[in-house]
Design an enzyme around this catalytic site. Structure first.
Site, PDB file in Angstrom:
ATOM      1  N   HIS A   1      -5.317   3.489   8.316  1.00  8.47           N
ATOM      2  CA  HIS A   1      -6.784   3.965   7.636  1.00  8.47           C
ATOM      3  C   HIS A   1      -7.610   3.679   8.969  1.00  8.47           C
ATOM      4  O   HIS A   1      -7.673   2.665   9.207  1.00  8.47           O
ATOM      5  CB  HIS A   1      -6.865   3.168   6.450  1.00  8.47           C
ATOM      6  CG  HIS A   1      -8.165   3.514   6.013  1.00  8.47           C
ATOM      7  ND1 HIS A   1      -8.291   3.900   4.287  1.00  8.47           N
ATOM      8  CD2 HIS A   1      -9.451   4.186   6.253  1.00  8.47           C
ATOM      9  CE1 HIS A   1      -9.559   4.068   4.001  1.00  8.47           C
ATOM     10  NE2 HIS A   1     -10.438   4.208   5.157  1.00  8.47           N
TER      11      HIS A   1
ATOM     12  N   PRO B   1      -1.073   5.599  -1.104  1.00  7.39           N
ATOM     13  CA  PRO B   1      -1.012   4.677  -2.213  1.00  7.39           C
ATOM     14  C   PRO B   1      -2.306   4.210  -2.593  1.00  7.39           C
ATOM     15  O   PRO B   1      -3.209   3.802  -1.997  1.00  7.39           O
ATOM     16  CB  PRO B   1      -0.068   3.400  -1.737  1.00  7.39           C
ATOM     17  CG  PRO B   1      -0.395   3.521  -0.422  1.00  7.39           C
ATOM     18  CD  PRO B   1      -0.452   4.845   0.190  1.00  7.39           C
ATOM     19  N   MET B   2      -2.573   4.275  -4.141  1.00  8.68           N
ATOM     20  CA  MET B   2      -3.673   4.072  -4.843  1.00  8.68           C
ATOM     21  C   MET B   2      -3.604   3.342  -5.992  1.00  8.68           C
ATOM     22  O   MET B   2      -2.770   3.842  -6.931  1.00  8.68           O
ATOM     23  CB  MET B   2      -4.409   5.481  -5.039  1.00  8.68           C
ATOM     24  CG  MET B   2      -5.200   5.966  -3.714  1.00  8.68           C
ATOM     25  SD  MET B   2      -5.734   7.628  -3.973  1.00  8.68           S
ATOM     26  CE  MET B   2      -4.338   8.603  -4.316  1.00  8.68           C
ATOM     27  N   MET B   3      -4.039   2.042  -6.015  1.00 15.60           N
ATOM     28  CA  MET B   3      -3.736   1.062  -7.309  1.00 15.60           C
ATOM     29  C   MET B   3      -4.441   1.974  -8.363  1.00 15.60           C
ATOM     30  O   MET B   3      -5.387   2.514  -8.420  1.00 15.60           O
ATOM     31  CB  MET B   3      -4.426  -0.123  -6.941  1.00 15.60           C
ATOM     32  CG  MET B   3      -3.779  -1.077  -6.065  1.00 15.60           C
ATOM     33  SD  MET B   3      -2.134  -1.335  -6.673  1.00 15.60           S
ATOM     34  CE  MET B   3      -2.331  -2.309  -8.084  1.00 15.60           C
TER      35      MET B   3
ATOM     36  N   CYS C   1      -5.178  -3.337   2.294  1.00 15.93           N
ATOM     37  CA  CYS C   1      -5.983  -3.545   0.892  1.00 15.93           C
ATOM     38  C   CYS C   1      -6.948  -4.317   1.326  1.00 15.93           C
ATOM     39  O   CYS C   1      -6.570  -5.750   1.680  1.00 15.93           O
ATOM     40  CB  CYS C   1      -5.168  -3.917  -0.185  1.00 15.93           C
ATOM     41  SG  CYS C   1      -6.004  -4.258  -1.777  1.00 15.93           S
TER      42      CYS C   1
ATOM     43  N   ASN D   1      -5.084   8.174   8.146  1.00 16.37           N
ATOM     44  CA  ASN D   1      -5.383   8.157   6.847  1.00 16.37           C
ATOM     45  C   ASN D   1      -6.930   7.585   6.726  1.00 16.37           C
ATOM     46  O   ASN D   1      -7.536   7.271   7.496  1.00 16.37           O
ATOM     47  CB  ASN D   1      -4.724   7.073   6.105  1.00 16.37           C
ATOM     48  CG  ASN D   1      -4.995   6.600   4.580  1.00 16.37           C
ATOM     49  OD1 ASN D   1      -5.110   5.603   4.510  1.00 16.37           O
ATOM     50  ND2 ASN D   1      -4.934   7.810   3.707  1.00 16.37           N
ATOM     51  N   GLY D   2      -7.586   8.153   5.695  1.00 16.70           N
ATOM     52  CA  GLY D   2      -9.041   7.588   5.419  1.00 16.70           C
ATOM     53  C   GLY D   2      -9.889   8.790   5.603  1.00 16.70           C
ATOM     54  O   GLY D   2     -10.147   9.731   6.675  1.00 16.70           O
ATOM     55  N   GLY D   3     -10.738   8.947   4.501  1.00 12.18           N
ATOM     56  CA  GLY D   3     -11.774  10.115   4.368  1.00 12.18           C
ATOM     57  C   GLY D   3     -11.228  11.664   4.418  1.00 12.18           C
ATOM     58  O   GLY D   3     -12.163  12.488   4.592  1.00 12.18           O
TER      59      GLY D   3
END
Length: 281
Positions: A215, A44-46, A131, A255-257
């Site tokens: 993440h 999910p990304m705002m 977040c 998650n992450g990178g």
């Protein structure tokens, strides 16, 4: 064509909304069906993972799990029923599997938001515990700030499971939080694993959550922008992998990178299926 939800699927009355305020035991969460991300998921990304981008992504992949942008629980509960499609509508013919991500720190408000969200047929409802932005984790006291209070996070997830009525509740988090960049850079593997394990165990044991997307960076809650928080704190993939290996009863996504399929393939090589991988920053 975007789905036009029938009126019967919207909480159109105060009486209906009030029903979800009734407390039930946290064990209600155990009744939810199991949910795990597929081999890959788009995080999910705002301002990015809205329904238009998700529709486009389905032209690229049919099997990856998609997530909505974070929706503030207060917005769902307090908006007029006619405004709900702005937050919740999606193309039911193409977007599944699709997860609704919610943000907030009030258990009752999140219970009510889940009762609304479940009517829209999402495959799962996810709590944002990752977040790091000032508006969310600072003034809002939710997102990554919830990692400082595992007891509250567990209470929230139990309330969400009650409101979700069988729709699985999942959590997206960081490996921990830090006050400064220096603190994040100095954190060691064992310290991070202990803190993350305590957080995950509190939620899984008290609220029945079985799926966590982690993440592999700490969230620095002072001095870094959201973009910097996706780049500056070091990645600790080993912490997430060890957590997954120690808890085979849980589904743990990394998650992450991870920006390219080749990275995901390398990370998955030789690893247990218990540690599902998510593509996303």
């Amino acid at each position: 064509t975007m789905r036009a939800p029938p009126a019967s699927r919207q909480p159109a009355s105060a009486a209906m909304a009030a029903n979800v305020l009734t407390r039930h035991p946290a064990s209600t969460a155990m009744a939810a069906k199991a949910f795990i991300d597929g081999p890959m998921a788009v995080a999910p990304m705002m301002d990015f993972t809205n329904r238009f981008l998700r529709y486009l992504l389905r032209g690229v992949t049919r099997r990856s799990t998609l997530y909505t942008e974070m929706v503030n629980a207060n917005a769902l509960v307090h908006c007029a029923p006619s405004e709900l499609p702005r937050f919740l509508d999606y193309d039911a013919d193409t977007e599944h599997p699709l997860v609704l991500q919610l943000g907030g720190s009030d258990p009752e408000m999140l219970r009510r938001a889940c009762a609304i969200g479940r009517e829209w047929g999402y495959d799962a409802i996810n709590l944002n515990c990752g977040c790091p932005s000032d508006r969310v984790a600072g003034a809002g006291s939710f997102g990554a700030a919830l990692m400082r209070d595992p007891d509250l996070a567990a209470e929230i997830c139990a309330a969400m499971a009650d409101g979700a009525g069988g729709t699985p509740v999942t959590v997206k988090c960081r490996i921990g939080v830090a006050d400064t960049t220096a603190e994040a850079l100095a954190a060691g593997h064992d310290e991070l694993l202990d803190g993350l394990s305590h957080f995950v165990d509190a939620i899984s044991s008290r609220a029945g959550v079985r799926h966590f997307a982690v993440h592999a960076r700490q969230a620095v809650l002072g001095g870094l922008s959201p973009d910097q928080n996706r780049k500056v704190p070091p990645l600790h993939y080993g912490v997430v992998n060890e957590l997954a290996a120690a808890r085979p009863d849980l589904s743990i996504s990394l998650n992450g990178g991870i920006q390219w399929p080749e990275q995901a393939v390398r990370l998955c090589a030789g690893r247990s299926a218990a540690a599902r991988r998510r593509v996303g920053a």
